[in-house]
Design an enzyme around this catalytic site. Structure first.
Site, PDB file in Angstrom:
ATOM      1  N   ASP A  96       0.855  -1.187   0.000  1.00  0.00           N
ATOM      2  CA  ASP A  96       0.000   0.000   0.000  1.00  0.00           C
ATOM      3  C   ASP A  96       0.899   1.249   0.000  1.00  0.00           C
ATOM      4  O   ASP A  96       1.729   1.384  -0.870  1.00  0.00           O
ATOM      5  CB  ASP A  96      -0.964  -0.072   1.194  1.00  0.00           C
ATOM      6  CG  ASP A  96      -2.016   1.012   1.213  1.00  0.00           C
ATOM      7  OD1 ASP A  96      -3.040   0.869   0.507  1.00  0.00           O
ATOM      8  OD2 ASP A  96      -1.826   2.003   1.937  1.00  0.00           O
ATOM      9  N   TYR A 204      -2.045  11.496   1.954  1.00  0.00           N
ATOM     10  CA  TYR A 204      -2.958  11.679   0.819  1.00  0.00           C
ATOM     11  C   TYR A 204      -3.030  13.138   0.392  1.00  0.00           C
ATOM     12  O   TYR A 204      -3.144  13.442  -0.797  1.00  0.00           O
ATOM     13  CB  TYR A 204      -4.354  11.175   1.184  1.00  0.00           C
ATOM     14  CG  TYR A 204      -4.397   9.681   1.378  1.00  0.00           C
ATOM     15  CD1 TYR A 204      -4.522   8.810   0.292  1.00  0.00           C
ATOM     16  CD2 TYR A 204      -4.294   9.124   2.648  1.00  0.00           C
ATOM     17  CE1 TYR A 204      -4.545   7.446   0.464  1.00  0.00           C
ATOM     18  CE2 TYR A 204      -4.313   7.751   2.831  1.00  0.00           C
ATOM     19  CZ  TYR A 204      -4.445   6.915   1.731  1.00  0.00           C
ATOM     20  OH  TYR A 204      -4.454   5.561   1.913  1.00  0.00           O
ATOM     21  N   HIS A 265      -7.278  -6.663  -0.358  1.00  0.00           N
ATOM     22  CA  HIS A 265      -6.210  -5.670  -0.327  1.00  0.00           C
ATOM     23  C   HIS A 265      -5.141  -5.963   0.716  1.00  0.00           C
ATOM     24  O   HIS A 265      -3.981  -5.600   0.535  1.00  0.00           O
ATOM     25  CB  HIS A 265      -6.820  -4.286  -0.071  1.00  0.00           C
ATOM     26  CG  HIS A 265      -5.821  -3.173  -0.131  1.00  0.00           C
ATOM     27  ND1 HIS A 265      -5.134  -2.842  -1.286  1.00  0.00           N
ATOM     28  CD2 HIS A 265      -5.373  -2.311   0.833  1.00  0.00           C
ATOM     29  CE1 HIS A 265      -4.330  -1.828  -1.038  1.00  0.00           C
ATOM     30  NE2 HIS A 265      -4.443  -1.500   0.237  1.00  0.00           N
TER      31      HIS A 265
END
Length: 289
Positions: A96, A204, A265
């Site tokens: 990730d 982010y 994931h």
């Protein structure tokens, strides 16, 4: 058994879990995790390597400065970690966000990289243009844009932390049983530490900042020159399968892409035995093909 220690790097202090002796393997976690997401890999890899697993900048017990959440600084944190530990080179494995850092590390510090392993993480420079032209991935990545709102995501997550952690981990897993109440409480506790949620969201916000788009759009992607293994959950709800299939283009060395069936994931937690087997085969092989 593993040990906890703090390492000074790039003007911050990272909390790390370490185990084993030998060549260095660095494991980099993603959002919203911490070192604990590698709990199944640490003892397996430590039979052959010195395994070091940091809490990334801003997470769990590592320092949480107000700045430094851009990819270049996050990557320099890891380069500094390797040097501070007394190594010239390391195998780097990332999942990730940790995978994004690992991709960037391979480009910025190729002289410090032995082999690269990526778990469910697109190449960051290729991800932004892909996101702009692929409606399916844009819909999957809605949270990227929700996280841009100042202050609100922190408030929502903080006030619904148990539900948030359950939704993120169990909701995005195919093998949901791996996320027990005990496991999810560990992630809740890490996110409850002062400044942790804001720091995690800063990754982010930096990534989608106008400056990042300007720097990244259309820029050349230096080829990865280290042997590379990519493992990808076959039923990943966050990342499109075509993102994984595109990665071969950025690697000029030997490259392997393997999809893990019946897996979402959280690949190293959902399929730990498969991941351990693949990582050991890759890292221990005399040559890769």
């Amino acid at each position: 058994m593993w040990h906890h220690q703090f390492v000074e790097t790039n003007r911050i202090r990272l909390h790390c879990v370490t185990q084993g002796d030998g060549p260095l393997v660095v494991l980099l976690h993603g959002f919203p995790e911490f070192w604990y997401s590698w709990r199944y890999q640490i003892p397996a890899l430590a039979q052959h390597f010195r395994v070091v697993v940091p809490d990334l900048r801003g997470y769990n017990d590592s320092d949480k400065p107000d700045s430094g959440y851009d990819l270049a600084t996050l990557t320099a944190d890891i380069q500094g970690l390797i040097q501070t530990l007394g190594y010239g080179r390391a195998h780097v494995i990332g999942h990730d966000w940790g995978g994004a850092i690992a991709w960037n590390f391979a480009q910025q510090f190729p002289q410090s990289l032995e082999r690269l392993a990526i778990l469910s993480a697109p190449h960051p420079q290729r991800f932004l243009p892909y996101l702009a032209r692929n409606l399916d991935q844009l819909q999957r990545s809605w949270y990227l844009f929700a996280f841009q709102i100042p202050g609100l995501p922190e408030w929502v997550i903080q006030n619904n932390l148990q539900e948030f952690v359950q939704n993120v981990f169990r909701g995005l897993a195919v093998r949901k049983g791996v996320f027990t109440q005990e496991n999810t409480r560990m992630y809740e506790a890490a996110l409850q530490k002062p400044g942790a949620i804001a720091a995690a969201l800063s990754y982010y916000r930096q990534f989608l900042s106008p400056m990042t788009w300007i720097k990244g759009w259309g820029s050349a992607t230096p080829p990865i020159t280290a042997p590379t293994l990519v493992l990808w959950g076959d039923e990943d709800a966050v990342l499109s399968r075509s993102l994984a299939e595109d990665l071969r283009r950025v690697v000029s060395a030997s490259f392997q892409l393997k999809f893990v069936p019946n897996c979402g994931h959280w690949i190293q937690q959902e399929a730990p035995q498969t991941v351990n087997r693949e990582l050991l085969a890759f890292l221990l092989s005399p040559t890769t093909s």
